[in-house]
Design a protein around this motif. Sequence first.
Motif, PDB file in Angstrom:
ATOM      1  N   THR A  43       0.832  -1.205   0.000  1.00 62.41           N
ATOM      2  CA  THR A  43       0.000   0.000   0.000  1.00 62.41           C
ATOM      3  C   THR A  43       0.866   1.254   0.000  1.00 62.41           C
ATOM      4  O   THR A  43       0.615   2.205  -0.753  1.00 62.41           O
ATOM      5  CB  THR A  43      -0.931   0.001   1.227  1.00 62.41           C
ATOM      6  N   PHE A  44       1.890   1.291   0.847  1.00 67.99           N
ATOM      7  CA  PHE A  44       2.773   2.459   0.918  1.00 67.99           C
ATOM      8  C   PHE A  44       3.546   2.639  -0.388  1.00 67.99           C
ATOM      9  O   PHE A  44       3.729   3.773  -0.858  1.00 67.99           O
ATOM     10  CB  PHE A  44       3.744   2.319   2.092  1.00 67.99           C
ATOM     11  N   GLN A  45       3.991   1.538  -0.990  1.00 63.18           N
ATOM     12  CA  GLN A  45       4.718   1.627  -2.258  1.00 63.18           C
ATOM     13  C   GLN A  45       3.835   2.164  -3.376  1.00 63.18           C
ATOM     14  O   GLN A  45       4.316   2.841  -4.290  1.00 63.18           O
ATOM     15  CB  GLN A  45       5.258   0.250  -2.646  1.00 63.18           C
ATOM     16  N   ASP A  46       2.526   1.882  -3.266  1.00 59.19           N
ATOM     17  CA  ASP A  46       1.584   2.320  -4.288  1.00 59.19           C
ATOM     18  C   ASP A  46       1.042   3.730  -4.016  1.00 59.19           C
ATOM     19  O   ASP A  46       0.213   4.229  -4.765  1.00 59.19           O
ATOM     20  CB  ASP A  46       0.418   1.319  -4.352  1.00 59.19           C
ATOM     21  N   GLY A  47       1.513   4.354  -2.924  1.00 65.31           N
ATOM     22  CA  GLY A  47       1.066   5.709  -2.604  1.00 65.31           C
ATOM     23  C   GLY A  47      -0.301   5.783  -1.950  1.00 65.31           C
ATOM     24  O   GLY A  47      -0.904   6.860  -1.887  1.00 65.31           O
ATOM     25  N   GLY A  48      -0.785   4.658  -1.447  1.00 63.76           N
ATOM     26  CA  GLY A  48      -2.108   4.653  -0.809  1.00 63.76           C
ATOM     27  C   GLY A  48      -2.027   4.866   0.694  1.00 63.76           C
ATOM     28  O   GLY A  48      -0.943   4.996   1.274  1.00 63.76           O
ATOM     29  N   GLN A  49      -3.185   4.897   1.326  1.00 60.65           N
ATOM     30  CA  GLN A  49      -3.288   5.031   2.778  1.00 60.65           C
ATOM     31  C   GLN A  49      -3.956   3.786   3.349  1.00 60.65           C
ATOM     32  O   GLN A  49      -4.655   3.056   2.637  1.00 60.65           O
ATOM     33  CB  GLN A  49      -4.105   6.269   3.156  1.00 60.65           C
ATOM     34  N   LYS A  54      -1.476  13.803   5.125  1.00 57.31           N
ATOM     35  CA  LYS A  54      -0.348  14.164   5.989  1.00 57.31           C
ATOM     36  C   LYS A  54       0.094  12.981   6.838  1.00 57.31           C
ATOM     37  O   LYS A  54       1.088  13.079   7.559  1.00 57.31           O
ATOM     38  CB  LYS A  54      -0.736  15.342   6.884  1.00 57.31           C
ATOM     39  N   ALA A  55      -0.643  11.896   6.768  1.00 58.28           N
ATOM     40  CA  ALA A  55      -0.273  10.657   7.455  1.00 58.28           C
ATOM     41  C   ALA A  55      -0.619   9.484   6.548  1.00 58.28           C
ATOM     42  O   ALA A  55      -1.533   9.564   5.719  1.00 58.28           O
ATOM     43  CB  ALA A  55      -1.006  10.531   8.787  1.00 58.28           C
ATOM     44  N   HIS A  56       0.145   8.391   6.718  1.00 59.76           N
ATOM     45  CA  HIS A  56      -0.085   7.208   5.880  1.00 59.76           C
ATOM     46  C   HIS A  56      -1.108   6.257   6.484  1.00 59.76           C
ATOM     47  O   HIS A  56      -1.797   5.533   5.750  1.00 59.76           O
ATOM     48  CB  HIS A  56       1.237   6.450   5.685  1.00 59.76           C
ATOM     49  N   VAL A  57      -1.176   6.228   7.829  1.00 60.90           N
ATOM     50  CA  VAL A  57      -2.026   5.237   8.494  1.00 60.90           C
ATOM     51  C   VAL A  57      -2.861   5.930   9.572  1.00 60.90           C
ATOM     52  O   VAL A  57      -2.353   6.778  10.319  1.00 60.90           O
ATOM     53  CB  VAL A  57      -1.184   4.120   9.157  1.00 60.90           C
ATOM     54  N   LEU A  58      -4.125   5.544   9.656  1.00 56.36           N
ATOM     55  CA  LEU A  58      -5.012   5.983  10.742  1.00 56.36           C
ATOM     56  C   LEU A  58      -5.355   4.752  11.573  1.00 56.36           C
ATOM     57  O   LEU A  58      -5.962   3.800  11.081  1.00 56.36           O
ATOM     58  CB  LEU A  58      -6.287   6.614  10.181  1.00 56.36           C
ATOM     59  N   VAL A  66      -7.690   5.728   0.715  1.00 57.25           N
ATOM     60  CA  VAL A  66      -7.552   4.520   1.535  1.00 57.25           C
ATOM     61  C   VAL A  66      -7.813   3.287   0.666  1.00 57.25           C
ATOM     62  O   VAL A  66      -8.920   3.111   0.143  1.00 57.25           O
ATOM     63  CB  VAL A  66      -8.516   4.540   2.742  1.00 57.25           C
ATOM     64  N   THR A  67      -6.785   2.473   0.522  1.00 55.16           N
ATOM     65  CA  THR A  67      -6.923   1.243  -0.275  1.00 55.16           C
ATOM     66  C   THR A  67      -6.762  -0.018   0.560  1.00 55.16           C
ATOM     67  O   THR A  67      -6.936  -1.119   0.052  1.00 55.16           O
ATOM     68  CB  THR A  67      -5.891   1.229  -1.413  1.00 55.16           C
ATOM     69  N   LEU A  68      -6.399   0.155   1.845  1.00 58.06           N
ATOM     70  CA  LEU A  68      -6.221  -1.013   2.715  1.00 58.06           C
ATOM     71  C   LEU A  68      -6.841  -0.739   4.079  1.00 58.06           C
ATOM     72  O   LEU A  68      -6.624   0.315   4.669  1.00 58.06           O
ATOM     73  CB  LEU A  68      -4.732  -1.328   2.908  1.00 58.06           C
ATOM     74  N   VAL A  69      -7.603  -1.710   4.558  1.00 61.08           N
ATOM     75  CA  VAL A  69      -8.116  -1.698   5.933  1.00 61.08           C
ATOM     76  C   VAL A  69      -7.624  -2.969   6.615  1.00 61.08           C
ATOM     77  O   VAL A  69      -7.781  -4.068   6.069  1.00 61.08           O
ATOM     78  CB  VAL A  69      -9.653  -1.630   5.966  1.00 61.08           C
ATOM     79  N   GLU A 101     -10.429   6.011  -6.721  1.00 59.79           N
ATOM     80  CA  GLU A 101     -10.207   5.439  -8.045  1.00 59.79           C
ATOM     81  C   GLU A 101      -9.595   4.044  -7.978  1.00 59.79           C
ATOM     82  O   GLU A 101      -9.801   3.223  -8.873  1.00 59.79           O
ATOM     83  CB  GLU A 101      -9.296   6.369  -8.859  1.00 59.79           C
ATOM     84  N   LYS A 102      -8.815   3.772  -6.927  1.00 57.88           N
ATOM     85  CA  LYS A 102      -8.155   2.476  -6.824  1.00 57.88           C
ATOM     86  C   LYS A 102      -8.985   1.512  -5.998  1.00 57.88           C
ATOM     87  O   LYS A 102      -9.623   1.910  -5.014  1.00 57.88           O
ATOM     88  CB  LYS A 102      -6.772   2.645  -6.184  1.00 57.88           C
ATOM     89  N   PRO A 103      -8.980   0.214  -6.362  1.00 61.75           N
ATOM     90  CA  PRO A 103      -9.746  -0.770  -5.579  1.00 61.75           C
ATOM     91  C   PRO A 103      -9.145  -0.965  -4.190  1.00 61.75           C
ATOM     92  O   PRO A 103      -7.974  -0.669  -3.947  1.00 61.75           O
ATOM     93  CB  PRO A 103      -9.636  -2.050  -6.417  1.00 61.75           C
ATOM     94  N   GLY A 104      -9.959  -1.492  -3.278  1.00 65.26           N
ATOM     95  CA  GLY A 104      -9.516  -1.674  -1.897  1.00 65.26           C
ATOM     96  C   GLY A 104      -9.448  -3.140  -1.505  1.00 65.26           C
ATOM     97  O   GLY A 104      -9.986  -4.017  -2.186  1.00 65.26           O
ATOM     98  N   ARG A 105      -8.773  -3.379  -0.398  1.00 70.06           N
ATOM     99  CA  ARG A 105      -8.716  -4.729   0.164  1.00 70.06           C
ATOM    100  C   ARG A 105      -8.724  -4.643   1.687  1.00 70.06           C
ATOM    101  O   ARG A 105      -8.351  -3.622   2.268  1.00 70.06           O
ATOM    102  CB  ARG A 105      -7.485  -5.491  -0.328  1.00 70.06           C
ATOM    103  N   VAL A 106      -9.124  -5.737   2.300  1.00 69.47           N
ATOM    104  CA  VAL A 106      -9.251  -5.798   3.754  1.00 69.47           C
ATOM    105  C   VAL A 106      -8.538  -7.046   4.245  1.00 69.47           C
ATOM    106  O   VAL A 106      -8.755  -8.142   3.714  1.00 69.47           O
ATOM    107  CB  VAL A 106     -10.731  -5.843   4.184  1.00 69.47           C
ATOM    108  N   VAL A 107      -7.656  -6.868   5.247  1.00 68.56           N
ATOM    109  CA  VAL A 107      -6.997  -7.998   5.903  1.00 68.56           C
ATOM    110  C   VAL A 107      -7.631  -8.126   7.283  1.00 68.56           C
ATOM    111  O   VAL A 107      -7.523  -7.227   8.117  1.00 68.56           O
ATOM    112  CB  VAL A 107      -5.482  -7.780   6.022  1.00 68.56           C
ATOM    113  N   LEU A 108      -8.280  -9.267   7.507  1.00 70.76           N
ATOM    114  CA  LEU A 108      -9.067  -9.481   8.716  1.00 70.76           C
ATOM    115  C   LEU A 108      -8.407 -10.558   9.566  1.00 70.76           C
ATOM    116  O   LEU A 108      -8.388 -11.733   9.188  1.00 70.76           O
ATOM    117  CB  LEU A 108     -10.489  -9.862   8.307  1.00 70.76           C
ATOM    118  N   GLN A 109      -7.809 -10.168  10.690  1.00 66.64           N
ATOM    119  CA  GLN A 109      -7.118 -11.104  11.583  1.00 66.64           C
ATOM    120  C   GLN A 109      -8.099 -11.649  12.614  1.00 66.64           C
ATOM    121  O   GLN A 109      -8.797 -10.889  13.281  1.00 66.64           O
ATOM    122  CB  GLN A 109      -5.951 -10.399  12.275  1.00 66.64           C
TER     123      GLN A 109
END
Length: 823
Positions: A500-506, A618-622, A637-640, A675-683
């Motif tokens: 996500t960070f490499q792709d410029g997403g949050q 101004k931040a990458h992760v919330l 936001v492309t990753l939760v 514009e970009k698709p999202g994904r979710v990692v659920l632990q």
Amino acid sequence: MNSKDSESFALCAVLRGPAECLSYRLPESCRGLNLVGRRVVVPLGYREAVAVVVAVEEHLPAHLGKEALKDIRLVVDEAPLLPEDLMRLCQWMSRYYFHPLPSVLEAVLPSSHFAHPERYYRLTQQGRHGLQGVGRPEGKSAGGLALERAFLESGELGPKDLESLPKGWKAHLKRLESLGWISRHDVWPSLVPSTKTQKIVVLRSVPDEKRIAASAHLRRFLTVLRDSGGTCPLADLRRQVPQASYWVRKLAAEGAIGVEERDILRESPLAQDLKPRALVTLTPEQQAAVAMMIEAVSSPTFKPFVLYGVTGSGKTEIYLRLIQETVDQGRTALVLVPEIALSTQLEAQFRARFGEALSVWHSGLASGVRDDQWKKITSGQASVVLGVRSAVLSPLKNVGLIVVDEEHDVSYKQDERLRYHARDVAVMRARIANVPVILGSATPSLQSFYHGRTGRYTLVTLRKRVEGRPLPHMHIVDMRRHRGPFRVLSPELVQALKETFQDGGQAMLFLNRRGFASFFLCRSCGAVLQCPHCAVSLTYHQSLERVLCHYCGHEEAVPGLCSACGKGSMVPFGFGTERVEEELHRTFPQVKTLRMDRDTMTCASKVVQTLEAFRSQKAHVLVGTQMITKGHDFPHVTLVGVINADTSLQISDFRSGETTAQLLMQVAGRAGRGEKPGRVVLQTYNPHHHVIQAAATLDYDHFCEHELTSRRTLQYPPFTRMARVLVTGPHGHVTAQAAAELGRMGRAVQAALKAKGIPLAILGPAPAPIQKLKRRYRYNLYVKAWTAEDLQTAVESLLEQAAQQAFLASVQVTVDRDPVSSL
């Protein structure tokens, strides 16, 4: 006609007074006035109090005598503060939630509307002669002597004067009053809410051109005034023009300008700074949804709608279109959101559409702003009211539409004092006003979902996201396979964050538990560090180097040795959002993070600053608790990441599965809204649980059908109606006995209703899951009925019997109707 029947009497709810309403005689000057909904000043014992008139009657109840009644002293308001439909709603809430009507009205009115009088004492002529003569009583203390000197010097003393006296003045004050040497009287503070004024400069004539050409400062002064339409706040002129004060004095003396003092209306300063949006074209699904609801809005009639739309399907735009239709008809709209954090986002969108016609109502506003918003609503200047739970009781007139966004959210339920559910109150207010109500959510409550399926409510569905955006891809991580350093961030989640960070997403990381560690445990004896006032463990907060109780606020230093065995050291276990943030910093040192939980969001403005900082990248992760799960629209936001999907699944409540499914699907919906698709990692540690499986497929319909089948088998709501009777007290044994006796009375009520053919179930009493809270022991007794009317009858009978039992005075009995939690 009997003289008693020729008079009128007002039934008044005394604010901050008795639980029951009291009757007062209407003075001749008040006859014929519409007093219902107005504040009045009434005598109450030895003092005066503010009350709200709830009814005017021609006949007194049989048990009251006219001779014992007192007159209303003063009518405060020129017109009713509360519209008729709101007064009827308050009376319904009082009965439905088994709560005194005066206390319900206190929840409606701003605190500035029922101020208490201040008591003053005045030296009588007899007292002056007495204090100056030889027969006066001797002061037995320095306070008594100081009191006498103060009376002789000023003749009248108020609260501040008395508080400054030395100790001992209170007893001497009573002594002087008993002799008749001083008299008491009440002085009322203004019952009119505060008003803020502003100096405005008004341009009346323009100086000659030669004078203007000779002074650059004068030219600037006049330019600012003209650009503002000829009127400008003096403060703005001073900020923009050098030597503005000089030119104001000079031009005002010449008559070229005027300086006027005007009232200003303070607005909410908490709207997020969003980019203006052009009016969007509705999708076919959105158009169909509007078409289904527009008739009920155009020709107002009571009709509940459940707007069931996946996250990102454009529900807000549907609200805006229907509200605009309502406003165009000259009616008003009420919009509820569950939390202040969400209201700040919607406030920006609604302000762009409705401008000054929007009024905002929530506890994050300063008292002066709330006073002004109240005036704006009551005066009819506001066409749209946006607010959190309490806004459902706002005095909006001529209501044409009510919207409850994220209607499933448990934040709509108040868990103390008046335990109402704002969604249910909104539906009743719509029924009373005969207007439509829209209950919107991507994960409707099982109650609303069931009503939509059975036809009691009209179900309107949105299955697709706007602009054809796909729903996020879900990936389940079985945490049973991971040990040691991967128990917070799994390798799968770390890899997803890197990409996500490499792709410029949050990214957003969700864990519904704050703090650094959940508890401290002794390695030797297994003792857990507990709060001394509550039956819960203390949570470790590393930033404070303290352990805190999240219920009562108790705090202690970080423990060393175990206090139970005196041998073992206390070790932190579990983790919260603070620990997640630290793990992120350790794994990604260059990544900027923000955290949203009750520890960091200490005021409403901090919420706005954090959300705007994240939206502007101004931040990458919330990182956050359930504050971040609902309604927010972050296009980058492309990753939760869900750190622990099982947290709310383990709560001992029949709604735990529903709550978990809603939280997981809501937070998943924050991904892929741009514009970009999202994904979710659920632990999770329960990957095969049906709730986790439903969340993994984002199939809320399937989950609801499964859960409704279980609820029908066990006869839980929505197939039954329930009330929780909570018994609390400072002494465990006494509270347990009182709960047991209340259970016995409940079973007697059950037997009496069974004889009439009315089924009823009494469950308990049993210790509450959190048995001790804020130094009070707690027991739950549940009353279950199959209709709302039968539940009303049963609980009223139980409370009537309980009121006659003297021993129950040592405990507090509270009714929580339609409970959303058993804790």
